[in-house]
Design a protein around this motif. Structure first.
Motif, PDB file in Angstrom:
ATOM      1  N   GLU A  38       0.835  -1.204   0.000  1.00  0.00           N
ATOM      2  CA  GLU A  38       0.000   0.000   0.000  1.00  0.00           C
ATOM      3  C   GLU A  38       0.864   1.246   0.000  1.00  0.00           C
ATOM      4  O   GLU A  38       2.030   1.220   0.400  1.00  0.00           O
ATOM      5  N   GLU A  39       0.290   2.338  -0.435  1.00  0.00           N
ATOM      6  CA  GLU A  39       1.045   3.586  -0.564  1.00  0.00           C
ATOM      7  C   GLU A  39       1.596   4.070   0.769  1.00  0.00           C
ATOM      8  O   GLU A  39       2.635   4.732   0.812  1.00  0.00           O
ATOM      9  N   TYR A 145       3.586 -14.030  -4.254  1.00  0.00           N
ATOM     10  CA  TYR A 145       3.346 -12.964  -5.233  1.00  0.00           C
ATOM     11  C   TYR A 145       3.379 -11.628  -4.504  1.00  0.00           C
ATOM     12  O   TYR A 145       2.709 -11.439  -3.479  1.00  0.00           O
ATOM     13  N   ILE A 146       4.149 -10.702  -5.051  1.00  0.00           N
ATOM     14  CA  ILE A 146       4.240  -9.349  -4.491  1.00  0.00           C
ATOM     15  C   ILE A 146       3.559  -8.392  -5.465  1.00  0.00           C
ATOM     16  O   ILE A 146       3.953  -8.282  -6.645  1.00  0.00           O
ATOM     17  N   HIS A 147       2.540  -7.653  -4.974  1.00  0.00           N
ATOM     18  CA  HIS A 147       1.738  -6.762  -5.808  1.00  0.00           C
ATOM     19  C   HIS A 147       2.025  -5.312  -5.446  1.00  0.00           C
ATOM     20  O   HIS A 147       1.824  -4.914  -4.279  1.00  0.00           O
ATOM     21  N   PRO A 148       2.483  -4.473  -6.381  1.00  0.00           N
ATOM     22  CA  PRO A 148       2.685  -3.044  -6.097  1.00  0.00           C
ATOM     23  C   PRO A 148       1.343  -2.305  -6.151  1.00  0.00           C
ATOM     24  O   PRO A 148       0.354  -2.833  -6.691  1.00  0.00           O
ATOM     25  N   PRO A 149       1.284  -1.071  -5.635  1.00  0.00           N
ATOM     26  CA  PRO A 149       0.031  -0.298  -5.726  1.00  0.00           C
ATOM     27  C   PRO A 149      -0.369  -0.058  -7.187  1.00  0.00           C
ATOM     28  O   PRO A 149      -1.557  -0.052  -7.531  1.00  0.00           O
ATOM     29  N   GLN A 150       0.624   0.130  -8.051  1.00  0.00           N
ATOM     30  CA  GLN A 150       0.429   0.349  -9.489  1.00  0.00           C
ATOM     31  C   GLN A 150       1.635  -0.252 -10.220  1.00  0.00           C
ATOM     32  O   GLN A 150       2.667  -0.498  -9.601  1.00  0.00           O
ATOM     33  N   SER A 197       8.090   6.652  -6.106  1.00  0.00           N
ATOM     34  CA  SER A 197       6.953   7.532  -6.380  1.00  0.00           C
ATOM     35  C   SER A 197       5.621   6.822  -6.193  1.00  0.00           C
ATOM     36  O   SER A 197       4.591   7.477  -6.014  1.00  0.00           O
ATOM     37  N   LEU A 198       5.606   5.469  -6.217  1.00  0.00           N
ATOM     38  CA  LEU A 198       4.351   4.730  -6.023  1.00  0.00           C
ATOM     39  C   LEU A 198       3.885   4.781  -4.573  1.00  0.00           C
ATOM     40  O   LEU A 198       2.731   4.469  -4.286  1.00  0.00           O
TER      41      LEU A 198
END
Length: 568
Positions: A38-39, A145-150, A197-198
């Motif tokens: 999360e951001e 699995y690693i998920h970025p915010p975008q 920046s994410l």
């Protein structure tokens, strides 16, 4: 050959038999972990574990050990979208599920890692241990699995230990660590970095060090992997030669020791002479019995030693049914003096020993420690007499060389295991343990030791065939020697034979009736009573040991984190 067979059986049991029995029999077929970054730097984690149970069970466990400066919150569990009770014990979470047996279940776990992401001016990273070396269960298949915010313009991924070279970066910037089977007791930290920046809501807490650390670790791991592979190839080449040399040495040991034994047996056969059924005493009767029992003492041996004092006549006599009186404390052997002092003066009173005095002595718990100490002191004195006759060849030189050879295999076995050369490792361990046991156990009998052993074994095996006439012709002392030996060694067949013969004993004169018949019958009748009382005393003073368990502690993963899985 019997000792060698026992040796090999012991070695195989150490190496190949299971060393741990679990209360719940299960396997973890599949584990999938999804971490959503999360951001604000928190991480929402969902885990799905597929368990196969063989037998009854009540739930599963998950150990979640947070890294330093992070927390794990809101741990929840579900099965088919049905909420399950979660019980927390420090870092251990017990997920209760209605009891089942012999089935496959799928449990979903969710939780939040606060401050799980850290950032510098360029990159933000998630560096986390989902399991560590404290894990006691094997994951048959694990995917993380690693998920970025975008989606991110730049993605760096690196796995450590079991996670090394398992990462794949997808087009949507999701990093997949395809780790396959993860054995218990191993660790595999994962590390993923995205554009800083994410994570606009995350304050930058470092200088620009994340990229350099990841690239530096990647280069280091590549160098270590190349060096590891090179060492592995070298070990694979030299292992057959090194282990063959140790195998030849082991075979040569058995051949040489077998030849030495055969030469001693030949010497015993050449030098031995027949002197009747009952062997000539070369040591005291208690020492002979203890030697034939392989230095193992028990209540029957203690009863036999007391009756031997009575047999010898000049030291102790039986006054009444359960009363014994010392007539002369100046004995032939030190262990007899110790036995007299212990039984007749410490347990008994002023040279008189009774079974009632033994019971009274044991009832006082303050005497338990001294009873054990005196018993061991007496046994040690009997062993000292045996040692003086040099019945065992210590073979210090050969055993020392063999012990050194076995110890040299320990670091070599470790090297093979570290480099995953398991076939040669098991062979090395087998050779190491076998050589070490040989060095510990191998203490062959001398010619005199073999002769004494053989004669008394022949006496035991032939005693059942002794005729009533031949036994009647024995002196009372010979009959008592035979019975005391049978009692001390625990030979029930010989004891029964003596009992039967004593009942049929035909005295030659009235004097014989008062001496010979009475003596041997008295021994037969007393033996069981004495043994039962001494056995009860020994049992009473024996101490029991207790052991305690523990609770999961700190993790061995990055930042002190980690975890594992189990069931109950």
């Amino acid at each position: 050959m019997k000792k060698i067979a026992i040796l090999f059986a012991f070695v195989f049991s150490i190496i190949f038999l299971p060393q741990q029995a679990f209360a719940v029999d299960f396997s973890i077929k599949n584990t999938e972990i999804n971490a959503y970054l999360e951001e604000n730097g928190n991480v929402q984690v969902t885990e799905q574990h597929t368990y196969q149970f063989d037998g009854e069970f009540n739930g599963i466990t998950r150990t979640l050990i947070p890294k330093n400066h992070t927390q794990i919150k809101d741990v929840q569990a579900f099965e088919n979208n049905h909420s399950l009770d979660v019980e927390q014990e420090k870092n251990l979470y017990k997920i209760h599920r209605s009891g089942g047996a012999d089935e496959q279940i799928m449990i979903d776990i969710s939780y939040t890692i606060t401050n799980g992401v850290e950032a510098d001016n360029e990159l933000a990273q998630f560096y986390w241990p989902f399991f560590d070396t404290s894990n006691e269960s094997t994951y048959q298949k694990m995917d993380i699995y690693i998920h970025p915010p975008q989606p991110s313009k730049e993605v760096l991924a690196l796995g450590y230990d079991e996670a090394y070279e398992t990462s794949n970066i997808g087009s949507d910037s999701i990093v997949h660590f395809d780790m396959g089977e993860i054995e218990s007791g191993t660790k595999g930290d994962i590390r993923v970095a995205y554009d800083a920046s994410l994570f606009s809501a995350l304050s930058q807490i470092q200088d620009n060090t994340i990229r350099d650390e990841i690239l530096g670790d990647k280069s280091r791991l590549e160098e270590e992997a190349a060096a590891y592979k090179n060492r592995q190839e070298i070990l694979m080449r030299i292992s057959p030669f090194i282990l063959s040399a140790f195998t030849i040495y082991l075979i040569a040991l058995f051949i040489v020791t077998r030849r030495k034994k055969n030469r001693k047996l030949w010497e015993v056969a050449r030098s031995s002479s027949q002197s009747g059924l009952l062997p000539k005493q070369e040591m005291s009767l208690p020492a002979t019995v203890l030697y034939m029992k392989n230095m193992s003492a028990n209540s029957e041996f203690l009863s036999a030693a007391l009756l031997d004092l009575v047999r010898k006549g000049g030291y102790a006599k039986r006054d009444e049914d359960n009363t014994f009186i010392i007539t002369n404390a100046n004995t032939d052997y030190r262990h007899e003096s110790i036995l007299i002092n212990w039984l007749f003066y410490q347990i008994g009173d002023n040279g008189v020993f009774t079974l009632s005095s033994l019971e009274a002595y044991i009832e006082n718990k303050d005497n338990h420690s001294s009873y054990q100490q005196d018993f061991q002191k007496w046994i040690q004195a009997v062993k000292e007499e045996i040692k003086q006759h040099e019945l065992v060849d210590r073979q210090v030189g050969l055993r020392g060389i063999t012990a050194v050879a076995s110890l040299l295999l320990i670091p070599f076995s470790i090297l093979l295991g570290v480099h995953s050369i398991f076939t040669w490792m098991f062979i090395a361990i087998f050779l190491c343990v076998t050589l070490l046991l040989f060095a510990i156990i191998y203490q062959p009998k001398t010619v005199e030791g073999i002769r004494i052993s053989q004669k008394w074994k022949e006496f035991s095996s032939n005693y059942d065939n002794i005729s009533e006439k031949e036994w009647n012709n024995w002196m009372s002392d010979q009959q008592m020697q035979a019975f005391i030996y049978a009692l001390g060694t625990g030979n029930k067949s010989m004891q029964k034979k003596s009992e039967v013969l004593s009942k049929r004993l035909q005295p030659k004169t009235p004097a014989d009736m008062s001496l010979q018949t009475t003596d041997i019958m008295m021994f037969v009748l007393l033996a069981s009573t004495l043994t039962n009382k001494f056995d009860k005393a020994n049992t009473t003073v024996s101490a029991a040991a207790n052991s305690n368990g523990g609770v999961p502690g700190g993790g061995t993963g990055v930042g002190g984190g980690g975890g594992g899985s189990g069931a109950f």
